[in-house]
Write an enzyme that holds these catalytic residues in place. Structure first.
Site, short mmCIF file in Angstrom:
data_model
loop_
_atom_site.label_atom_id
_atom_site.label_comp_id
_atom_site.label_asym_id
_atom_site.label_seq_id
_atom_site.Cartn_x
_atom_site.Cartn_y
_atom_site.Cartn_z
N ASP A 105 4.06 5.86 -1.63
CA ASP A 105 3.40 4.60 -1.29
C ASP A 105 4.31 3.40 -1.13
O ASP A 105 3.83 2.27 -1.04
CB ASP A 105 2.34 4.28 -2.35
CG ASP A 105 2.95 4.14 -3.74
OD1 ASP A 105 4.10 4.57 -3.93
OD2 ASP A 105 2.27 3.61 -4.64
N GLU A 106 5.61 3.61 -1.08
CA GLU A 106 6.50 2.47 -0.86
C GLU A 106 7.76 2.91 -0.13
O GLU A 106 8.14 4.07 -0.13
CB GLU A 106 6.87 1.79 -2.19
CG GLU A 106 7.61 2.67 -3.16
CD GLU A 106 7.99 1.90 -4.43
OE1 GLU A 106 8.63 0.84 -4.30
OE2 GLU A 106 7.65 2.38 -5.53
#
Length: 390
Positions: A105-106
């Site tokens: 997610d990053e």
């Protein structure tokens, strides 16, 4: 010469946001991903509505239930999260080829000199956030700075659903008033130790003499001293191919059930071999990992006579290793894992055993179905038994 610009992009409350995107009835409600609260487990993710009650990742589910009885508890869907992550990374790759994923997610983007394409880096960040929201139905926060560490901290300041740009040359003044807890790499123990010495902000950390900081933190001190001023020369690095693939699972209750363990091992083996074939690789080493109820952990591995990528070959090898451990220790099992490593390309063969050829075709067919309809859309007989064991 262009001033360096690094962007850090983070999807807000990722697991929960994905669940809310596919299940609109969960919008604006306290949602917790991790499983049923009466089972052993911890919070994997909590919506911002749930966080208002003091719930956070890593908290025991039963504690979360006490804090917020009305919360919606759901199982995680990691296949779905990986699909969303792949789409997320594809969106980012449209803006810069210099992309470093940091989990699902990053990611970091090197965007130095990209102003001419988007008007400004801030406008570029806005475009990225709009695309993520439009295409995925979830929000992202973005930090922009001259280094990875400053960009990541800027992202935290921008959450939720915002963006924060640190002007070049103002990194130290931006970081100075912030609590030392925001610095990546400062854990709870280090935070407590520094605060006991009166060092509670990054500005105070940056002002410490190098010799004193080294006496407190050892060899990690020079990096933290520089990072506290926003100095971080680490490049944005494209990921290299992983040298191993593994899957493991912790059971809700410890078990001695051989049928269950074999079924779970088969499922884990199918997952890693599907990934292996997707990469167009074969493996030479299979490893098994077992953790017992008393937290004793044992691992065993075997070098294969011939490289393999098939479900059956990997599973049978893993099963032999598992049984070798269980035959000597019949404690209840808490965790089971299987892994593969030492990869190579597919071997060219002039003659292929007909039985092996049929199995390869079967694996290829399973892969195609699962890629289109999801991994659980088709199962082997052994893994199908898991449905009746919960």
């Amino acid at each position: 010469m262009s001033i360096r610009r690094v962007m850090h992009v983070d999807l807000d409350a990722f697991f929960v946001s994905v669940e809310q995107a596919v299940r609109p009835e969960f919008k604006d409600k306290p949602v917790i991903v991790g499983g049923k609260p009466e089972r052993r487990g911890v919070v994997a993710a909590a919506s911002y509505e749930a966080r208002k009650f003091g719930i956070h990742s890593g908290m025991p589910l039963i504690t979360a239930k006490h804090l917020c009885p009305q919360a919606i508890f759901i199982e995680g869907n990691h296949q779905l999260y990986r699909e969303y992550s792949e789409k997320f990374m594809l969106i980012l790759s449209d803006f810069s080829p210099f992309l470093e994923p940091m989990g699902l997610d990053e990611a970091y983007l090197e965007v130095t000199g990209f102003e001419s394409l988007h008007g400004s880096i801030a406008q570029m960040a806005s475009k990225i956030r709009r695309r993520i929201t439009a295409e995925l139905g979830i929000n992202a926060s973005i930090g922009i700075a001259n280094s990875k560490v400053a960009a990541k901290i800027a992202t935290e300041q921008a959450k939720p659903n915002g963006q924060c740009e640190v002007p070049a040359g103002e990194e130290a003044s931006f970081l100075a008033p912030l609590d030392i807890a925001v610095m990546p790499g400062i854990g709870k123990k280090t935070e407590q130790h520094l605060k006991s010495l009166g060092i509670d902000t990054l500005g105070k950390l940056a002002a410490l003499p190098a010799s004193f900081l080294k006496s407190c933190l050892g060899t990690y001190a020079p990096y933290l001293s520089n990072a506290a001023m926003g100095i971080d020369n680490r490049p944005v690095e494209m990921p290299s191919e992983a040298k191993s693939i593994s899957r493991e699972t912790t059971f809700e209750t410890d078990t001695r059930n051989q049928t269950f363990l074999e079924a779970k091992l088969s499922y884990l083996s199918e997952k890693i071999t599907a990934t292996l074939r997707k990469r167009g690789k074969q493996t030479r080493v299979v490893q098994i990992k077992i953790r017992f109820a008393d937290f004793t952990t044992l691992t065993r591995q075997k070098h294969l006579g011939q490289p393999a990528s098939g479900n059956r070959e990997i599973f049978q090898t893993a099963l032999s290793l598992m049984n070798g451990i269980l035959d000597s220790d019949r404690q209840a099992v808490r965790l089971l894992g299987v892994g593969i490593s030492d990869f190579c390309g597919p071997e060219k063969q002039l003659e292929i055993d007909p039985a092996k050829a049929r199995l390869e075709k079967l694996d290829a067919s399973l892969d195609k179905i699962r890629q289109k309809y999801g991994f659980s859309s088709v199962q082997t007989g052994r893994t199908y038994r898991l449905k009746d064991m919960f």
